[in-house]
Design a protein around this motif. Structure first.
Motif, short mmCIF file in Angstrom:
data_model
loop_
_atom_site.label_atom_id
_atom_site.label_comp_id
_atom_site.label_asym_id
_atom_site.label_seq_id
_atom_site.Cartn_x
_atom_site.Cartn_y
_atom_site.Cartn_z
N PRO A 240 38.90 110.57 -19.99
CA PRO A 240 39.60 110.09 -21.19
C PRO A 240 38.64 109.46 -22.18
O PRO A 240 37.70 108.75 -21.81
CB PRO A 240 40.57 109.05 -20.63
CG PRO A 240 39.96 108.60 -19.35
CD PRO A 240 39.19 109.76 -18.79
N VAL A 241 38.85 109.75 -23.45
CA VAL A 241 38.04 109.16 -24.52
C VAL A 241 38.96 108.24 -25.33
O VAL A 241 39.96 108.69 -25.90
CB VAL A 241 37.44 110.25 -25.43
CG1 VAL A 241 36.68 109.62 -26.59
CG2 VAL A 241 36.53 111.16 -24.62
N GLU A 242 38.62 106.97 -25.37
CA GLU A 242 39.44 106.00 -26.08
C GLU A 242 38.93 105.80 -27.51
O GLU A 242 37.73 105.97 -27.78
CB GLU A 242 39.46 104.67 -25.34
CG GLU A 242 40.12 104.76 -23.96
CD GLU A 242 40.23 103.40 -23.29
OE1 GLU A 242 39.76 102.42 -23.89
OE2 GLU A 242 40.78 103.34 -22.18
N ARG A 243 39.83 105.40 -28.40
CA ARG A 243 39.47 105.14 -29.80
C ARG A 243 40.17 103.85 -30.22
O ARG A 243 41.31 103.86 -30.66
CB ARG A 243 39.89 106.31 -30.68
CG ARG A 243 39.45 106.18 -32.14
CD ARG A 243 39.70 107.47 -32.90
NE ARG A 243 39.36 107.31 -34.30
CZ ARG A 243 40.23 106.96 -35.24
NH1 ARG A 243 41.49 106.71 -34.91
NH2 ARG A 243 39.86 106.83 -36.50
N GLN A 244 39.46 102.74 -30.04
CA GLN A 244 40.00 101.43 -30.38
C GLN A 244 38.94 100.60 -31.09
O GLN A 244 37.77 100.66 -30.74
CB GLN A 244 40.47 100.69 -29.12
CG GLN A 244 41.58 101.39 -28.37
CD GLN A 244 42.02 100.62 -27.14
OE1 GLN A 244 41.68 99.45 -26.99
NE2 GLN A 244 42.75 101.27 -26.25
N SER A 245 39.37 99.85 -32.09
CA SER A 245 38.45 98.97 -32.80
C SER A 245 39.26 97.89 -33.51
O SER A 245 40.11 98.18 -34.36
CB SER A 245 37.61 99.76 -33.82
OG SER A 245 36.73 98.89 -34.51
N GLY A 246 38.99 96.64 -33.14
CA GLY A 246 39.67 95.53 -33.79
C GLY A 246 41.18 95.60 -33.61
O GLY A 246 41.69 96.00 -32.57
#
Length: 328
Positions: A240-246
């Motif tokens: 799985p590739v996550e995409r989270q920021s702030g």
């Protein structure tokens, strides 16, 4: 240790040889991507007063075009590493290299070998290479057969000459015969090599891993040296590739899908079967669904689980034990 970076193309090899690890002085050489070119490259290296046993060659994985060069250099005694092009590109971005030419790329690959010291590539056994070629041909014929069947279905709707119907029917019959013959050759090839047969039997001991999925996984696992099940899953694009920021970016995790899609497709169908008939995979699927995960997310985890099980049976040399407790 000397470091040689090779940018591989279909027709030629651009090579950069680092002469000094600190000043990064280099020499360049271009040769054809052929046996004649490999001999020319080896002769050139000897003229540089380099012992091939003191040479670390790094090249990117480029489909099939790097394979013969890697084999020739390995057989000559050099340490050969085959790396993911994405990793080399990341190094180029880190070093702020904006120029894109074959010569610059080979220099960057050589620097990657110097800085990262990638693991040595171990060539697969001849019988594994033959199996891989058989399976690739089988996949290609299967795709051709499906396309012809789709065309046959379409002409049932429109008015088409009888000659077109016969042409499609003949083509489908021929491809079916080719597949049947090729399947027989693959089975005979595996039966002739006890190591391949034993590994395939271990893989098929896992519920939901049938002959086709087992052969595909066998080809991948015997062609590459994976140190862990996680590496194997990453190669197949199942991590799985996550995409989270702030607090503003919160994307859903998705599979990387970086590996061969035809094997992922087979594993997907195997996972569909496994969530019904494989005790451990079924328990994992139900647990994730109860936590609120979507069906596709849970299926992705089940595909990854099957890959871990495949790695486990070949690593332990023991058949899959459905009664083994606490497998998560």
């Amino acid at each position: 240790m000397f470091y040689l970076g090779i940018d591989v193309a279909k027709a030629k090899l651009d090579c950069s040889l680092l002469l000094n690890e600190t000043s990064l002085k280099r020499k360049s050489k271009k040769v054809t991507n052929s046996q004649t070119g490999f001999t020319e490259l080896l002769t050139w290296l000897v003229k540089q007063d380099i012992k091939l046993t003191d040479l670390h060659v790094t090249m990117e994985a480029t489909g099939i075009y790097h394979e013969q060069a890697a084999q020739a250099l390995h057989d000559a005694g050099a340490r050969v590493s085959i790396v993911n092009p994405v990793k080399v590109k990341s190094l180029g971005s880190t070093l702020a290299i904006r120029t894109k030419t074959d010569g610059v790329d080979s220099f960057l690959i050589a620097r990657f070998g110097l800085l990262c010291k990638p693991d040595a590539w171990v060539p697969p056994a001849p019988e594994v290479r033959v199996l891989k070629a058989f399976l690739a041909r089988q996949e290609a014929i299967s795709e051709d057969l499906q396309r012809e069947r789709n065309r046959q279905e379409k002409i049932q709707i429109v008015s088409a000459p009888e000659r077109v119907h016969k042409s499609l029917s003949d083509s489908i019959n021929f491809l079916q015969m080719q597949l049947k013959q090729l399947q027989q050759e693959i089975d005979e090839h595996i039966d002739r090599h006890s190591a391949l047969k034993e590994d395939l039997d271990l893989l098929k001991s896992i519920r939901a891993i049938g002959p086709q999925v087992g052969k595909a996984m066998l080809s991948v696992m015997q062609t590459h040296s994976f140190k862990s099940a996680e590496q194997l899953a990453a190669y197949l694009g199942l991590v799985p590739v996550e995409r989270q920021s702030g607090s503003s970016v919160f994307g859903r995790a998705r599979l990387s899908k970086a590996g061969p899609p035809e094997i992922r497709a087979k594993l997907y169908m195997a996972a569909i079967v496994a969530i019904r008939y494989n005790t451990h995979v079924k328990a994992l699927y139900e647990r994730l669904r109860n936590r609120g995960k979507s069906s596709m997310s849970a299926l992705g985890a089940c595909m990854r689980k099957l890959v871990h099980l495949c790695f486990g049976v070949l690593k332990s040399r023991m058949p899959y034990d459905e009664n083994y407790a606490n497998i998560a």
